[in-house]
Write a protein that holds these residues in place. Structure first.
Motif, short mmCIF file in Angstrom:
data_model
loop_
_atom_site.label_atom_id
_atom_site.label_comp_id
_atom_site.label_asym_id
_atom_site.label_seq_id
_atom_site.Cartn_x
_atom_site.Cartn_y
_atom_site.Cartn_z
N LYS A 25 -6.19 3.84 -5.85
CA LYS A 25 -5.24 2.94 -6.51
C LYS A 25 -3.90 2.91 -5.77
N LEU A 26 -3.49 4.05 -5.26
CA LEU A 26 -2.24 4.08 -4.48
C LEU A 26 -2.38 3.25 -3.22
N GLU A 27 -3.52 3.40 -2.58
CA GLU A 27 -3.78 2.69 -1.33
C GLU A 27 -3.73 1.18 -1.55
N ARG A 28 -4.25 0.78 -2.70
CA ARG A 28 -4.31 -0.65 -3.01
C ARG A 28 -2.92 -1.22 -3.30
N GLY A 29 -1.99 -0.34 -3.59
CA GLY A 29 -0.64 -0.80 -3.92
C GLY A 29 -0.43 -0.88 -5.41
N ALA A 30 0.40 0.00 -5.96
CA ALA A 30 0.57 0.04 -7.41
C ALA A 30 1.87 -0.66 -7.82
N ASP A 31 1.75 -1.54 -8.80
CA ASP A 31 2.95 -2.11 -9.40
C ASP A 31 3.60 -1.07 -10.30
N VAL A 32 2.76 -0.33 -10.98
CA VAL A 32 3.24 0.66 -11.93
C VAL A 32 2.55 1.98 -11.65
N LEU A 33 3.36 3.02 -11.48
CA LEU A 33 2.82 4.35 -11.29
C LEU A 33 3.27 5.18 -12.48
N ALA A 44 0.82 -1.20 0.00
CA ALA A 44 0.00 0.00 0.00
C ALA A 44 0.86 1.26 0.00
N ARG A 45 0.49 2.18 -0.84
CA ARG A 45 1.12 3.49 -0.96
C ARG A 45 2.60 3.44 -1.32
N MET A 46 3.09 2.24 -1.66
CA MET A 46 4.50 2.13 -2.05
C MET A 46 4.63 1.53 -3.44
N PRO A 47 4.49 2.36 -4.46
CA PRO A 47 4.60 1.83 -5.81
C PRO A 47 5.97 1.21 -6.06
N ARG A 48 5.96 0.20 -6.90
CA ARG A 48 7.21 -0.53 -7.18
C ARG A 48 7.98 0.10 -8.32
N LEU A 66 4.01 15.08 -7.31
CA LEU A 66 4.50 15.81 -6.13
C LEU A 66 3.34 16.23 -5.23
N ASP A 67 2.22 16.53 -5.85
CA ASP A 67 1.04 16.89 -5.08
C ASP A 67 0.63 15.74 -4.16
N HIS A 68 0.54 14.55 -4.73
CA HIS A 68 0.22 13.36 -3.93
C HIS A 68 1.26 13.14 -2.85
N PHE A 69 2.52 13.33 -3.23
CA PHE A 69 3.61 13.08 -2.28
C PHE A 69 3.49 14.02 -1.08
N GLU A 70 3.22 15.30 -1.39
CA GLU A 70 3.13 16.27 -0.31
C GLU A 70 1.93 16.03 0.59
N ARG A 71 0.91 15.41 0.05
CA ARG A 71 -0.25 15.08 0.88
C ARG A 71 0.00 13.82 1.70
N GLY A 72 1.17 13.23 1.52
CA GLY A 72 1.50 12.04 2.29
C GLY A 72 0.79 10.79 1.83
N LYS A 73 0.26 10.84 0.62
CA LYS A 73 -0.47 9.67 0.12
C LYS A 73 0.45 8.69 -0.59
N LEU A 74 1.69 9.05 -0.68
CA LEU A 74 2.58 8.32 -1.57
C LEU A 74 3.95 8.20 -0.92
N LEU A 75 4.46 6.97 -0.88
CA LEU A 75 5.82 6.75 -0.37
C LEU A 75 6.67 6.27 -1.53
N LEU A 76 7.79 6.92 -1.72
CA LEU A 76 8.59 6.61 -2.91
C LEU A 76 9.79 5.71 -2.61
N GLN A 77 9.95 5.31 -1.35
CA GLN A 77 11.17 4.53 -1.04
C GLN A 77 11.08 3.09 -1.51
N GLY A 78 9.90 2.68 -2.02
CA GLY A 78 9.81 1.31 -2.53
C GLY A 78 10.01 1.22 -4.03
N VAL A 79 10.30 2.36 -4.67
CA VAL A 79 10.41 2.35 -6.14
C VAL A 79 11.71 1.67 -6.57
N ASP A 80 11.55 0.67 -7.38
CA ASP A 80 12.66 -0.18 -7.80
C ASP A 80 13.15 0.21 -9.19
#
Length: 476
Positions: free
Chosen positions: A118-126, A70-74, A134-148
DNA sequence: AAAAAAC
């Protein structure tokens, strides 16, 4: 060369085959093996070279292992425009039919709610444009440390659009251990600096620059008087006289001119749509979709449509205005003559366009040929009033050259005026629920169209397509 | 003289 030797998974190969592709393009053959090896890739390729599949296919293969949280797109793909982002999403849907991928599209102009889900559900592809990401990121809806895997597409265009600071910021938010795929058509120094900073020992894959003047594209210029209504009359003449016109994009330099020209062509019963960045997102998508499907034959567009959009076969490109940057000319006419097909590009040139035309001729390395009589650039091109005073003879000569029909054609609508009954009309596009002129409603026709495909009554256009942006703003 | 992109 076949797809099967590139190392793609069986499921991906099956989807590629189902789409009818058998041979990879140069950029696909070059990049896919490196992506699968988890190397960083610097791809130098124009649009129309199969670039998108060169990263989507191996990404789908790599994504078969593991699962999103969740919230950590791959994976994250950055695109400069909303349409391009949507196009990449289509690509994942097409080649990911045998997979259960969660694909999220984060672009502006649409509501956050579904994107959040969709972010909440966990995205394989964003897939995102920088602003909304950046808007989503600033709202805290998105964590980018899981991006591979990070894909930066159309980097030089991002540069043109002033996105580079956003891109740098996003790059810094993603772990250093990621794999980065970086695509650009050209490598200006700012882009070079970016790749030096953010790519690690990249495999460089360069495909031959598509020749700016594809041999399959016939390029011509046509003279018109500088007034907008004269240019519109010339455009209609060019469209009606065009041979084998299947569909066409008409480029204008400004959004308001897209709007005006669109309305004018509707009034003249052409099968026409409009596309520019001030239209609401739904209209943009629907217009493009209808154009691709052939429901609309002529698309009047700003340079939002000049690059990258994957419209497989446009038979004609018309430049209502010569582009301000000569480079844009190349991108615009690149919309036709794709994949070895024949194409025709005709640009309207007025007495004011001498410099722009010179710049284009230099850029493409040849002199564009005129259809009909050329513009006399030695004639003064000041305001009409002063010209009338100083060079009356020239003016009369011009008038006599005009056909009777043209001369009789009153200005359809000046850029700043609106036809009767549409006074309150917003710039773009016309609203059908208001009373359109009789001809546009399918009333008596003054001149019988000769080609049903190009001409069509406008009343079929769904009302929401013709709604303009302001209503959205007002409803807030 | 432009366009594109977050609200």
């Amino acid at each position: 060369m076949s797809f099967s030797t590139l190392g793609l998974s069986e499921k991906v190969l099956a989807a590629v085959e189902a789409s009818g592709y058998t041979e990879p393009t140069a950029i696909q053959a070059g990049a896919i093996p490196y992506v699968l090896e988890r190397r960083d890739v610097l791809g130098i390729a124009q649009t129309g070279t199969g670039k998108t599949a060169s990263f989507t296919l191996p990404m789908i293969t790599l994504l078969e292992k593991g699962r999103a949280r969740a919230r950590m797109p791959r994976t994250l793909i950055l695109e400069p425009t909303r349409e391009l982002a949507a196009q990449v999403e289509d690509n994942f849907n097409r080649y990911g039919v045998n997979h259960k991928l969660n694909v999220a599209l984060l672009i502006g102009g649409v509501s956050f709610a579904e994107q959040d889900r969709k972010l909440e559900r966990g995205a394989d592809v964003l897939i995102a444009t920088p602003g909304r990401l950046l808007d989503h990121f600033e709202r805290g809806k998105l964590l980018l440390q899981g991006v591979d895997i990070l894909v930066i597409d159309e980097a030089d265009r991002m540069l043109d659009m002033g996105f580079i600071p956003d891109i740098e910021r996003i790059c810094k938010l993603i772990p250093f251990t990621r794999q980065t795929l970086f695509f650009s058509a050209t490598m200006p120094s700012e882009i070079q600096r970016l790749t030096d900073t953010f790519l690690q020992n990249p495999a460089k894959v360069e495909v031959a620059k598509a020749s700016t003047t594809a041999d399959t594209v016939t390029q011509r210029i046509a003279a018109a008087e500088p007034e907008d209504y004269e240019k519109r009359a010339k455009l209609r003449e060019l469209i009606e006289g065009a041979e084998d016109l299947q569909n066409a994009i008409v480029f204008c330099n400004r959004k308001r001119d897209v709007a005006t020209l669109f309305r004018s062509l509707v009034r003249h019963e052409f099968s026409v749509g409009a596309l520019h960045g001030d239209m609401d997102q739904r209209s943009r998508m629907t217009m493009l979709d209808n154009f691709k499907k052939g429901n609309i034959k002529i698309l009047v567009a700003s340079d939002v449509a000049a690059r990258g959009l994957d419209i497989p076969s446009v038979s004609h490109v018309f430049n209502f205005d010569l582009p301000i940057q000569a480079e844009d000319y190349v991108h615009r006419i690149g919309r036709t003559g794709r994949a070895g097909r024949d194409g025709t590009a005709i640009s309207i040139v007025t007495g004011k366009d001498e410099k722009a035309l010179q710049a284009i001729n230099e850029t493409i390395g040849k002199e564009l040929e005129w259809v009909g009589e050329p513009v006399d650039f030695s004639a003064p091109v000041e305001e009409k009033k002063s010209r009338r005073r100083s060079t009356r003879g020239q003016k009369d000569k011009n008038r006599s050259r005009k056909s009777k029909a043209e001369a009789q054609e009153a200005p359809v609508q000046e850029a700043d005026s609106v036809p009767a009954g549409l006074e309150e009309q917003p710039m773009v596009p016309m609203h059908t629920e208001r009373r359109a002129p009789a001809r546009a409603r399918g009333g008596r026709r003054t001149n019988q169209p000769k080609d049903e495909a190009i001409f069509r009554n406008a009343s079929h256009i769904p009302a929401f397509l013709l709604r303009e942006t302001r209503s959205k703003v007002q409803s807030r």
